[in-house]
Design an enzyme around this catalytic site. Structure first.
Site, mmCIF file in Angstrom:
data_model
loop_
_atom_site.group_PDB
_atom_site.id
_atom_site.type_symbol
_atom_site.label_atom_id
_atom_site.label_comp_id
_atom_site.label_asym_id
_atom_site.label_seq_id
_atom_site.Cartn_x
_atom_site.Cartn_y
_atom_site.Cartn_z
ATOM 1 N N ASP A 10 0.867 -1.182 0.000
ATOM 2 C CA ASP A 10 0.000 0.000 0.000
ATOM 3 C C ASP A 10 0.902 1.230 0.000
ATOM 4 O O ASP A 10 2.112 1.124 0.176
ATOM 5 C CB ASP A 10 -0.879 -0.018 1.272
ATOM 6 N N SER A 11 0.266 2.379 -0.145
ATOM 7 C CA SER A 11 1.022 3.631 -0.058
ATOM 8 C C SER A 11 1.488 3.900 1.374
ATOM 9 O O SER A 11 2.235 4.841 1.595
ATOM 10 C CB SER A 11 0.147 4.782 -0.544
ATOM 11 N N CYS A 73 -4.393 -1.144 -1.902
ATOM 12 C CA CYS A 73 -4.544 0.301 -2.039
ATOM 13 C C CYS A 73 -5.499 0.508 -3.211
ATOM 14 O O CYS A 73 -5.264 -0.027 -4.302
ATOM 15 C CB CYS A 73 -3.183 0.916 -2.345
ATOM 16 N N GLU A 152 -5.114 9.926 9.198
ATOM 17 C CA GLU A 152 -3.691 10.134 9.514
ATOM 18 C C GLU A 152 -3.550 10.932 10.802
ATOM 19 O O GLU A 152 -2.761 10.583 11.678
ATOM 20 C CB GLU A 152 -2.997 10.890 8.364
ATOM 21 N N CYS A 201 -11.357 3.224 -0.030
ATOM 22 C CA CYS A 201 -10.003 3.663 0.320
ATOM 23 C C CYS A 201 -9.601 2.851 1.548
ATOM 24 O O CYS A 201 -10.424 2.645 2.454
ATOM 25 C CB CYS A 201 -10.005 5.147 0.645
ATOM 26 N N THR A 202 -8.359 2.411 1.557
ATOM 27 C CA THR A 202 -7.949 1.514 2.640
ATOM 28 C C THR A 202 -7.982 2.183 4.020
ATOM 29 O O THR A 202 -8.003 1.493 5.029
ATOM 30 C CB THR A 202 -6.524 0.986 2.378
ATOM 31 N N HIS A 203 -7.982 3.498 4.060
ATOM 32 C CA HIS A 203 -8.056 4.190 5.354
ATOM 33 C C HIS A 203 -9.477 4.180 5.932
ATOM 34 O O HIS A 203 -9.652 4.343 7.136
ATOM 35 C CB HIS A 203 -7.663 5.662 5.196
HETATM 36 N N1 DGL Z 1 -4.150 3.789 0.250
HETATM 37 C C1 DGL Z 1 -4.833 4.800 -0.519
HETATM 38 C C2 DGL Z 1 -6.095 4.209 -1.168
HETATM 39 O O1 DGL Z 1 -6.616 3.205 -0.737
HETATM 40 C C3 DGL Z 1 -5.216 5.986 0.329
HETATM 41 C C4 DGL Z 1 -4.049 6.837 0.776
HETATM 42 C C5 DGL Z 1 -3.309 7.477 -0.364
HETATM 43 O O2 DGL Z 1 -3.846 8.425 -0.994
HETATM 44 O O3 DGL Z 1 -2.225 7.028 -0.652
HETATM 45 O O4 DGL Z 1 -6.558 4.764 -2.130
#
Ligand code: DGL
Length: 310
Positions: A10-11, A73, A152, A201-203
């Site tokens: 993931d990012s 992600c 975050e 979105c994973t968050h």
């Molecule tokens: N992990 C990203 C997603 O699921 C969210 C965070 C980012 O923008 O990198 O899209």
């Protein structure tokens, strides 16, 4: 049987929501997780850049002989899933299609909302995935980048579970800000009457209780994390690549950001203590040799059962 690790990336920290579901569904599997924190967020970046990151990290993991790649992600999946499936020899699973499939099964009025990063929304990945499954379902997508910032910030505020962080800070910071922002983002989706909302979105699974509160109890929230774990299990099971039941799983975590911070915050997201995190320089990815791409895409060919609407 195959006891090689599952490569998940993931990012940054968000993909740990997916890793957590995979570890829960498949407790005998080892996980090799990469969080590209130094280049996070991916959401506002051009999709071509994100696609390149996906191929770089995928190549790094493939060299370490993972048996499967999970792009944990949504932005990475939207930008790079098709290219990754044509590049790597192991199965590559993203988080968009599992979420889309669950949403199509869940909706009764055939109106599905999607909240995601700007990159994911602009890619049209969810609309396309839903349309491919059922052209009669209408998708309403809203980019909600501030939700990523809120998660975050919440994670950086202190120890405890994320829900506790939100509740504890309710009067001072996160809660009023969150609900104001959430209403701005989500009211249009309520007005069009979606009965299902994909947390694209994973968050966002970390905000699920609060998002659910704004949307109301009748709207079903779909977490791509759970659905992706289900798909990982099905794909490995179909290939007979699940780890043996007596396998003692070994999890390894790496980040391009600060290793100590990743361990501390990652333990909150994973709901499990991460004792050691290794640091990786971004240059390790940038200098990777990416294998040539094949011409055709590999389809997973999975069928899913329907789910009754109540
Ligand atoms: N992990 C990203 C997603 O699921 C969210 C965070 C980012 O923008 O990198 O899209």
């Amino acid at each position: 049987m195959n006891d090689a690790p599952i490569g998940i990336f993931d990012s940054g920290l968000g993909g740990l929501t997916v890793a957590s579901e995979i570890a829960r569904a498949l407790p005998h599997e080892s996980i090799l997780y990469v969080g590209d924190t130094a280049r996070c967020p991916y959401g506002p970046r051009p999709l071509e850049d994100v696609r390149e990151f996906v191929l770089q990290i995928g190549s790094w993991l493939a060299e370490r002989r993972v048996k499967m790649l999970v792009i944990a992600c949504n932005t990475g999946t939207a930008a790079g899933l098709a290219a990754a499936q044509r590049t790597f020899d192991v199965p590559v699973i993203g988080v968009v299609e599992p979420g889309a499939r669950a949403a199509v099964k869940a909706t009764c009025n055939r109106k599905v909302g999607v909240i995601a990063t700007t990159g994911t929304v602009e890619s049209g990945a969810y609309s396309n995935a839903v349309r491919a499954l059922d052209a009669g379902v209408t998708v309403f997508s809203v980019a909600t980048p501030k939700f990523v910032d809120i998660v975050e910030q919440g994670l950086h505020m202190g120890p405890g579970t994320f829900e506790e962080l939100i509740a504890d800070s309710s009067e001072v910071f996160v809660r009023p800000t969150f609900f104001e922002i959430a209403r701005d983002y989500l009211d249009p989706l309520k007005r069009v009457g979606v009965d299902t909302l994909v947390l694209g979105c994973t968050h966002f699974p970390l905000l699920a209780p609060a998002i659910g509160q704004v949307m109301g109890r009748k709207v079903r929230l779909i977490s791509s994390a759970q659905e992706t774990a289900r798909e990982v299990s099905e794909v490995l099971g179909a290939r007979r690549w699940l780890a043996p039941r007596d396998n003692v799983p070994r999890h390894r975590f790496l980040t391009t950001g600060d290793a100590d911070e990743f361990a501390r915050l990652g333990s909150v997201v994973l709901r499990h203590s991460i004792r050691s995190v290794e640091h990786l320089r971004v240059s390790e990815f940038e200098t990777m040799t990416i294998p040539p791409m094949r011409a055709e895409t590999v389809a997973s060919g999975l069928e899913e059962e329907g789910m009754a609407c109540s």
